[in-house]
Every structure is written in structure tokens, then in C-alpha cells.
Design a protein around this motif. Structure first.
Motif: not given
Ligand SMILES: Nc1nc2c(ncn2[C@@H]2O[C@H](COP(=O)(O)OP(=O)(O)OP(=O)(O)O)[C@@H](O)[C@H]2O)c(=O)[nH]1
Ligand SMILES: [Mg+2]
Length: 271
Positions: A224-225, A122, A231-232, A228, A125
Motif C-alpha cells: 500500500i505504501r 492519509s 500515486k502521490y 500510494e 497510507n
């Protein structure tokens, strides 16, 4: 905490996150100790975040890693963070701590994952460049290809190059990598005890860092970061809030007693 993060979000500046992962005891912290002084010379302020696997009994990070990092440089900020029972090999607060740093003078960050297993992937990400460390003492390098760990590496590093078995391990790894990835992923061998290869790896990191910022690759990783991280946070915080709310409403008792159709309840919540 999130009120502060909300305020600083518009103040964010470019940050560079170097993710360092690899199995337990492979030499991640020792390697970081070898490169942080150089990084501090190049970038003034450096943040180091160490994700420590922690025992549910002690409840906190063992801080062993902090002991392994010997630097006394005031421009290097080192912090150990417990992963608790979090299965991702990173501390649950890592994604927003990176955002916090991006509004601080510490905008070159090294993150060490806990090295506990597949969850460590992970880190990809949340970092702009990912180093995967492998030890020749750990055995069959093909296992790592299967484990998914190698796939996330932008650079692969064989540690403990001072051992006799390191060289054949490195050669086998290098040739397997060139078959699978067409030599696109560089493989290095280092020894943190005699310094072998450290400068080469450091120069490669700096080259790749420059390349990120002078192309659109940095923006791609940032996309992406951001997503993510969002969403995280949603997964971690929203779910937690939801469970607390349902508990408060007294529905846990009814669920335990079988008075509630749990599938109906879930459908009600997610619809
Ligand atoms: N001989 C030799 N030993 C090394 C080298 N690098 C690290 N070690 C030793 O390997 C052990 C583990 O090193 P660490 O740097 O703590 O490894 P780590 O990956 O950070 O370990 P965790 O954080 O526990 O996952 C220590 O005893 C180090 O002294 C090396 O290049 N050569
Ligand atoms: Mg460590």
C-alpha cells in the motif's frame, strides 16, 4: 532531490512507521514525548517527524511541537515539517522522507499528523501502525465514528485520563467500538501527565510491531505504501510540472482571455 532518492531506492531496508493522528490539541506530541525514550532504548535510533499546520503568513512550521518534545537523546532525530496549505494533514514531503529514512540508520519512525481535519486520514497510507488519539474534552465520541478518523485506527487512545470525564468517555467509546468492530480494535486510556496507561499502550505497540514483521501483514502495508507513494508523487509533481509547462508556453493568457476552449485543452492534455 529525486536523483538522490533514485540512487538510494535499491538500498532501502525495512522501516517501521508509527502514525499518530487525532484532532488539534488532543495530546499527540505529549504522548510521543512519553514513549520516545523507551523506543530509543529498544531500537537505538528513532526518527520523529512532526507535521505542523502552518500559517500561510509565516510560511513555515511554528516549531511548537519541537518545544513540547523535551528529549536531549542524540539517538532521537526530531524534525518539524510544515504542512503549508496542503490539505492532507501531512507534510507534502513526508512520503519520500520516509523512503529517505529507510536507507538510513533511523528505521523506526514516529509521524505526528497536523490534526487539522479529515485529511489526516492519509497517514494510514504511509504508516504500518496507526494510532488515533481522542480527547474526552472534545465531546461526542460518535462524531468521530462519522468523521472517518476512527476507521483508520489500529489502536484507539483516549488521552487526558486524569480528567474526571475521561473514564465515562472511555467506557462509552469502548462499548461503541466493540459493537461496530467486534472488539478487534483495542481502546486504551492514558494520561501523559500522571503516566497512567502509557506502558500498556507502549507494550501493545511493540506487540503489534512484532506481529507485523512475523506475518505477511508488513508486506501488505508496504504494498500500500509503495503504490500510494508513487500515486502521490505523480499527483503532486506531475500536475505541478504540467501547470508550469502550460504557463511557460503562454497559454494562461489565452485561457484568461477566453481564446482557448478549456475543455478542448484538457482533452488534449489527458488524451
Ligand atoms: N491534563 C492533561 N493535559 C494534557 C495531557 N496530554 C496533553 N495535555 C495538554 O494538552 C495540550 C495539548 O497537548 P499536545 O501534546 O500539544 O497536543 P497535540 O495533539 O500534539 O496538539 P497539536 O500538535 O497542536 O495538534 C497541552 O497543553 C498539554 O500539556 C494529559 O494527559 N493530561
Ligand atoms: Mg502536536
Amino acid at each position: 532531490g529525486f536523483t538522490l532518492l533514485k540512487e538510494i531506492y535499491p538500498l532501502k531496508k525495512d522501516i517501521f512507521v508509527l502514525g499518530i493522528t487525532g484532532p488539534l490539541g488532543v495530546g499527540k506530541s505529549t504522548f510521543i514525548d512519553k514513549i520516545i525514550e523507551k523506543m530509543a532504548d529498544d531500537f537505538d535510533k528513532i526518527g520523529v517527524l512532526l507535521c505542523d499546520p502552518s500559517s500561510p503568513l509565516s510560511g513555515g512550521a511554528f516549531l511548537g511541537d519541537r518545544l513540547r518534545l523535551k528529549t536531549k537523546n542524540e539517538n532521537i532525530f526530531i524534525r518539524s515539517m510544515a504542512t503549508r496549505n496542503f490539505p492532507y494533514g501531512i507534510s507534502p514531503s513526508l512520503p519520500f522522507i520516509i523512503d529517505l529514512f529507510s536507507a538510513s540508520p533511523y528505521r523506526n519512525i514516529i509521524v505526528e499528523t497536523a490534526g487539522i481535519g479529515q485529511g489526516d486520514v492519509s497517514i494510514k497510507n504511509f504508516s504500518h501502525l496507526t494510532l488515533v488519539l481522542l480527547s474526552p474534552l472534545l465531546g461526542d465520541e460518535i462524531q468521530f465514528l462519522k468523521g472517518g478518523l476512527m476507521e483508520i485506527g489500529d489502536i484507539l487512545i483516549v488521552t487526558k485520563g486524569d480528567y474526571d470525564i475521561a473514564e465515562p468517555f472511555y467506557k462509552t467509546l469502548k462499548s461503541s467500538i466493540s459493537i461496530f468492530y467486534n472488539d478487534l480494535i483495542p481502546v486504551y486510556m492514558i494520561s501523559s501527565s500522571n503516566g497512567f496507561g502509557i506502558d500498556d499502550v507502549y507494550n501493545e505497540i511493540m506487540k503489534r510491531r512484532l506481529d507485523l514483521f512475523s506475518s505477511n501483514k508488513y508486506l501488505e502495508r508496504e504494498k500500500i505504501r509503495r503504490l500510494e507513494t508513487f500515486k502521490y508523487l505523480l499527483r503532486e509533481l506531475y500536475t505541478k510540472k504540467m501547470i508550469e509547462k502550460i504557463e511557460k508556453e503562454g497559454d494562461f493568457k489565452e485561457i484568461e482571455d477566453g481564446k482557448v476552449n478549456i475543455y478542448q485543452k484538457i482533452l488534449d492534455i489527458i488524451s
